[in-house]
Design a protein around this motif. Sequence first.
Motif, PDB file in Angstrom:
ATOM      1  N   THR A 130       0.855  -1.189   0.051  1.00  0.00           N
ATOM      2  CA  THR A 130       0.022  -0.079  -0.124  1.00  0.00           C
ATOM      3  C   THR A 130       0.839   1.192  -0.088  1.00  0.00           C
ATOM      4  O   THR A 130       0.329   2.424   0.063  1.00  0.00           O
ATOM      5  N   GLU A 131       1.975   1.059  -0.016  1.00  0.00           N
ATOM      6  CA  GLU A 131       2.919   2.325  -0.151  1.00  0.00           C
ATOM      7  C   GLU A 131       4.271   2.187  -1.190  1.00  0.00           C
ATOM      8  O   GLU A 131       4.414   0.986  -1.588  1.00  0.00           O
ATOM      9  N   MET A 165      -3.179   4.911  -1.905  1.00  0.00           N
ATOM     10  CA  MET A 165      -2.731   3.476  -1.276  1.00  0.00           C
ATOM     11  C   MET A 165      -3.219   2.388  -2.662  1.00  0.00           C
ATOM     12  O   MET A 165      -2.514   1.593  -2.849  1.00  0.00           O
TER      13      MET A 165
END
Length: 220
Positions: A130-131, A165
């Motif tokens: 998500t990053e 994200m």
Amino acid sequence: MAGFADLNVPQGADRKAIQSLLEAAAHLGYSAVALNHIIDFKEKKQEIAKPVSPSELFPSLPIVQGTSKRLKVLTRLTLVVSDPSHCNLLRSTSTNIRLYDIIAVFPKTEKLFHIACTTLDVDLVCINVTEKLPFYFRRPPVNMAIDRGIYFELLYTPAIKDSTMRRYTISNAISLMQICKGKVTEVCCLACQKAKPRQPCPPTAEPPYFMEKLGRVPVG
């Protein structure tokens, strides 16, 4: 017929909360869950405790809704490693580690990702997709992990409500799956949460959307 499973259910200290969570999981149709005991060496030095036995939580585990079978409860240990020395624990002969059904490692650097894929005796390599990742996925360690029967766990829950994200999740997941050809990737949504258990695959839910973006299954 295959059932639903959530292999990443955070294990807290509150036994009653765990009992409620397992009851909710069975009611929602999950056939199996894994209680995840997480150790982050960055926070402080921690000992590997024995896993919680399902018999300690329930004299008799709840029945899965729509079936005559009882919920299967597995135990999982996840080590968050940020230094090569943290991996020594997985190379040890610790009796408690061997008691867990699933062993996972969450590497924080490219070097540790390489070590996890090529040398550690684990079932899962966890990736925060998500990053923006601090490293690129490289084919040699990924292929070696595949040969060794290791699965990659991609947690996408935070991406459900955040568009940034979500972009990182889809981009990073596609990058990994193009290398491993989707053979050993576990897309994990953490559907069973302490505060709000969710159905494993409700209509209009996010799994079909993500699967379509990853080229796995069509929506509709």
